[in-house]
Design a protein around this motif. Structure first.
Motif, PDB file in Angstrom:
ATOM      1  N   GLY A 200       0.784  -1.233   0.000  1.00 29.76           N
ATOM      2  CA  GLY A 200       0.000   0.000   0.000  1.00 29.76           C
ATOM      3  C   GLY A 200       0.814   1.278   0.000  1.00 29.76           C
ATOM      4  N   ASP A 201       2.142   1.202  -0.046  1.00 31.20           N
ATOM      5  CA  ASP A 201       2.945   2.429  -0.005  1.00 31.20           C
ATOM      6  C   ASP A 201       3.137   3.017  -1.406  1.00 31.20           C
ATOM      7  N   GLU A 202       3.757   4.171  -1.460  1.00 26.97           N
ATOM      8  CA  GLU A 202       3.929   4.874  -2.734  1.00 26.97           C
ATOM      9  C   GLU A 202       4.874   4.141  -3.683  1.00 26.97           C
ATOM     10  N   LEU A 203       5.845   3.435  -3.125  1.00 27.36           N
ATOM     11  CA  LEU A 203       6.769   2.696  -3.980  1.00 27.36           C
ATOM     12  C   LEU A 203       6.026   1.607  -4.759  1.00 27.36           C
ATOM     13  N   HIS A 204       5.205   0.834  -4.051  1.00 36.09           N
ATOM     14  CA  HIS A 204       4.420  -0.196  -4.740  1.00 36.09           C
ATOM     15  C   HIS A 204       3.465   0.425  -5.749  1.00 36.09           C
ATOM     16  N   ALA A 205       2.878   1.566  -5.391  1.00 31.68           N
ATOM     17  CA  ALA A 205       1.952   2.236  -6.316  1.00 31.68           C
ATOM     18  C   ALA A 205       2.674   2.650  -7.596  1.00 31.68           C
ATOM     19  N   ALA A 206       3.880   3.180  -7.454  1.00 24.05           N
ATOM     20  CA  ALA A 206       4.655   3.603  -8.624  1.00 24.05           C
ATOM     21  C   ALA A 206       5.073   2.406  -9.472  1.00 24.05           C
ATOM     22  N   MET A 207       5.401   1.285  -8.829  1.00 24.98           N
ATOM     23  CA  MET A 207       5.771   0.078  -9.563  1.00 24.98           C
ATOM     24  C   MET A 207       4.587  -0.443 -10.372  1.00 24.98           C
ATOM     25  N   ARG A 208       3.422  -0.493  -9.740  1.00 25.50           N
ATOM     26  CA  ARG A 208       2.220  -0.950 -10.454  1.00 25.50           C
ATOM     27  C   ARG A 208       1.892  -0.006 -11.611  1.00 25.50           C
ATOM     28  N   TYR A 209       1.999   1.277 -11.377  1.00 24.51           N
ATOM     29  CA  TYR A 209       1.709   2.289 -12.394  1.00 24.51           C
ATOM     30  C   TYR A 209       2.622   2.119 -13.603  1.00 24.51           C
ATOM     31  N   ALA A 210       3.883   1.811 -13.348  1.00 21.83           N
ATOM     32  CA  ALA A 210       4.864   1.678 -14.439  1.00 21.83           C
ATOM     33  C   ALA A 210       4.556   0.490 -15.339  1.00 21.83           C
ATOM     34  N   ILE A 211       3.983  -0.561 -14.781  1.00 20.97           N
ATOM     35  CA  ILE A 211       3.682  -1.762 -15.560  1.00 20.97           C
ATOM     36  C   ILE A 211       2.337  -1.652 -16.272  1.00 20.97           C
ATOM     37  N   THR A 212       1.386  -1.003 -15.630  1.00 19.43           N
ATOM     38  CA  THR A 212       0.006  -0.982 -16.126  1.00 19.43           C
ATOM     39  C   THR A 212      -0.125  -0.219 -17.446  1.00 19.43           C
ATOM     40  N   GLY A 213      -0.912  -0.768 -18.355  1.00 13.91           N
ATOM     41  CA  GLY A 213      -1.254  -0.047 -19.580  1.00 13.91           C
ATOM     42  C   GLY A 213      -0.429  -0.385 -20.789  1.00 13.91           C
ATOM     43  N   GLY A 214       0.608  -1.184 -20.626  1.00 10.22           N
ATOM     44  CA  GLY A 214       1.428  -1.552 -21.771  1.00 10.22           C
ATOM     45  C   GLY A 214       0.815  -2.689 -22.576  1.00 10.22           C
ATOM     46  N   LYS A 215       1.368  -2.932 -23.754  1.00 11.22           N
ATOM     47  CA  LYS A 215       0.869  -4.026 -24.595  1.00 11.22           C
ATOM     48  C   LYS A 215       1.205  -5.388 -23.994  1.00 11.22           C
ATOM     49  N   MET A 216       2.255  -5.439 -23.163  1.00 11.10           N
ATOM     50  CA  MET A 216       2.713  -6.687 -22.539  1.00 11.10           C
ATOM     51  C   MET A 216       3.060  -7.738 -23.589  1.00 11.10           C
ATOM     52  N   LEU A 217       3.624  -7.286 -24.696  1.00 12.81           N
ATOM     53  CA  LEU A 217       4.003  -8.204 -25.765  1.00 12.81           C
ATOM     54  C   LEU A 217       5.083  -9.171 -25.301  1.00 12.81           C
ATOM     55  N   ARG A 218       6.009  -8.693 -24.502  1.00 13.65           N
ATOM     56  CA  ARG A 218       7.089  -9.565 -24.030  1.00 13.65           C
ATOM     57  C   ARG A 218       6.539 -10.647 -23.105  1.00 13.65           C
ATOM     58  N   GLY A 219       5.650 -10.255 -22.201  1.00 12.68           N
ATOM     59  CA  GLY A 219       5.018 -11.249 -21.339  1.00 12.68           C
ATOM     60  C   GLY A 219       4.203 -12.252 -22.132  1.00 12.68           C
ATOM     61  N   PHE A 220       3.514 -11.776 -23.146  1.00 11.49           N
ATOM     62  CA  PHE A 220       2.763 -12.663 -24.034  1.00 11.49           C
ATOM     63  C   PHE A 220       3.693 -13.682 -24.691  1.00 11.49           C
ATOM     64  N   LEU A 221       4.854 -13.230 -25.162  1.00 13.11           N
ATOM     65  CA  LEU A 221       5.809 -14.139 -25.794  1.00 13.11           C
ATOM     66  C   LEU A 221       6.280 -15.219 -24.820  1.00 13.11           C
ATOM     67  N   VAL A 222       6.475 -14.834 -23.564  1.00 10.05           N
ATOM     68  CA  VAL A 222       6.850 -15.818 -22.550  1.00 10.05           C
ATOM     69  C   VAL A 222       5.757 -16.878 -22.426  1.00 10.05           C
ATOM     70  N   LEU A 223       4.518 -16.442 -22.305  1.00  9.06           N
ATOM     71  CA  LEU A 223       3.416 -17.387 -22.118  1.00  9.06           C
ATOM     72  C   LEU A 223       3.245 -18.296 -23.332  1.00  9.06           C
ATOM     73  N   GLU A 224       3.421 -17.746 -24.526  1.00  7.56           N
ATOM     74  CA  GLU A 224       3.286 -18.570 -25.730  1.00  7.56           C
ATOM     75  C   GLU A 224       4.421 -19.582 -25.841  1.00  7.56           C
ATOM     76  N   SER A 225       5.645 -19.156 -25.552  1.00  4.28           N
ATOM     77  CA  SER A 225       6.761 -20.110 -25.626  1.00  4.28           C
ATOM     78  C   SER A 225       6.612 -21.179 -24.544  1.00  4.28           C
ATOM     79  N   ALA A 226       6.052 -20.787 -23.391  1.00  6.33           N
ATOM     80  CA  ALA A 226       5.795 -21.765 -22.326  1.00  6.33           C
ATOM     81  C   ALA A 226       4.720 -22.755 -22.761  1.00  6.33           C
ATOM     82  N   ARG A 227       3.679 -22.256 -23.433  1.00  6.41           N
ATOM     83  CA  ARG A 227       2.613 -23.143 -23.915  1.00  6.41           C
ATOM     84  C   ARG A 227       3.161 -24.170 -24.903  1.00  6.41           C
ATOM     85  N   LEU A 228       4.026 -23.721 -25.806  1.00  3.47           N
ATOM     86  CA  LEU A 228       4.591 -24.628 -26.798  1.00  3.47           C
ATOM     87  C   LEU A 228       5.425 -25.744 -26.167  1.00  3.47           C
ATOM     88  N   HIS A 229       5.918 -25.498 -24.949  1.00  2.69           N
ATOM     89  CA  HIS A 229       6.804 -26.472 -24.308  1.00  2.69           C
ATOM     90  C   HIS A 229       6.193 -27.107 -23.064  1.00  2.69           C
TER      91      HIS A 229
END
Length: 298
Positions: free
Chosen positions: A38-67
């Motif tokens: 609940g502190d400002e550091l965690h809020a800033a970390m969440r803010y930095a991640i939120t809203g992106g395309k998450m293409l890199r994370g998607f690639l991880v999940l797809e490569s994991a699915r294939l294997h």
């Protein structure tokens, strides 16, 4: 989210838009659960991640699915790469680097908070990524995944690419095509390659097809970024456009011309798709992802 829900996304190929949206939903939920402080550091970390395309994370999940990688380990790795990517953007946006006020259509972290918070949030995101990968559920190949992420994101990877990018701004002559390809291969390509091969690493499988796919995809991604800087709408892109041209910065577009840059991106897309032939129809989603990368408007 039930255990069945967690497993379902690792079973079959799906249309790219559906798979990407699902990846965004699952990674975001995992992020909110793991960064629930609940502190400002965690809020800033969440803010930095939120809203992106998450293409890199998607690639991880797809490569994991294939294997056939377990869903929990795949989600941790997907969140880890999104943390690394977000940290790099937070620091890249700082006044001492690219000095950007807008990211994903929202104020950058140092504008919403301040520069000190941006530095600390970025530092915390980076270290949290390695904490995620060090979890025992990652399995016997976790150390290799950690080592490769350190290499891909550090002095021989992304950070090296950022250094080359900064140096180019004050260089006596614009970069050559070979130099730009090296720069972007490190700044952007290394993390894309790590993402696309993460599943194979966790499974102890053959990395070669996904590595070849990722190298073509990463270069196509950056060429598409350079095209967006020329043709893009800032409202859709979510950040300032035409900065490279205004700064007289060498890009794939400035060196190749717009038409040739588009042709090069298309050729790389075809190379990426061809690399996936060992997986047959199971790789249909990743092929569609390559086509998305060169056609996107943000």
């Amino acid at each position: 989210m039930t255990a069945a829900d967690t497993q379902s996304f690792l079973e079959t190929a799906r249309p790219f838009a559906e798979a990407l949206k699902d990846a965004q939903t699952r990674i975001t939920a995992h992020m909110e659960a793991r960064l629930a402080g609940g502190d400002e550091l965690h809020a800033a970390m969440r803010y930095a991640i939120t809203g992106g395309k998450m293409l890199r994370g998607f690639l991880v999940l797809e490569s994991a699915r294939l294997h056939g990688v377990a869903a929990e380990a795949a989600l941790d790795a997907a969140l880890a790469i999104e943390c690394i990517h977000a940290y790099s953007l937070v620091h890249d946006d700082l006044p001492c680097m690219d000095d950007d006020d807008l990211r994903r259509g929202q104020p950058t972290v140092h504008k919403k908070w301040d520069e000190a918070m941006a530095v600390l949030a970025g530092d915390s995101l980076q270290t949290f990524a390695f904490e995620l990968l060090a979890d025992p559920k990652a399995g016997p190949h976790a150390l290799e995944l950690i080592r490769s992420l350190a290499q891909s994101s550090g002095k021989d990877g992304m950070v090296s690419g950022q250094m080359l990018d900064i140096a180019a701004e004050s260089a006596a002559a614009p970069l050559t095509l070979e130099q730009i390809t090296k720069l972007q291969g490190r700044k952007t390509g290394c993390l894309i390659e790590w993402s696309a091969t993460a599943g194979a690493v966790l499974a102890g499988g053959n990395l070669a097809p996904l590595r070849q796919y990722a190298r073509a995809l990463g270069l196509a991604f950056q060429i598409a970024d350079d095209i967006l800087d020329v043709e893009g709408d800032a409202a859709k892109v979510g950040k300032a456009v035409r900065k490279d041209a205004d700064a007289g910065k060498a890009t794939f577009v400035s060196l190749l011309g717009l038409a040739e840059a588009k042709a090069r991106a298309q050729s790389l897309c075809e190379d990426a798709c061809a690399a996936l032939s060992p997986y047959g129809e199971d790789a249909a989603t990743l092929k569609e992802a390559a086509r998305f990368v060169i056609a996107r408007d943000s």
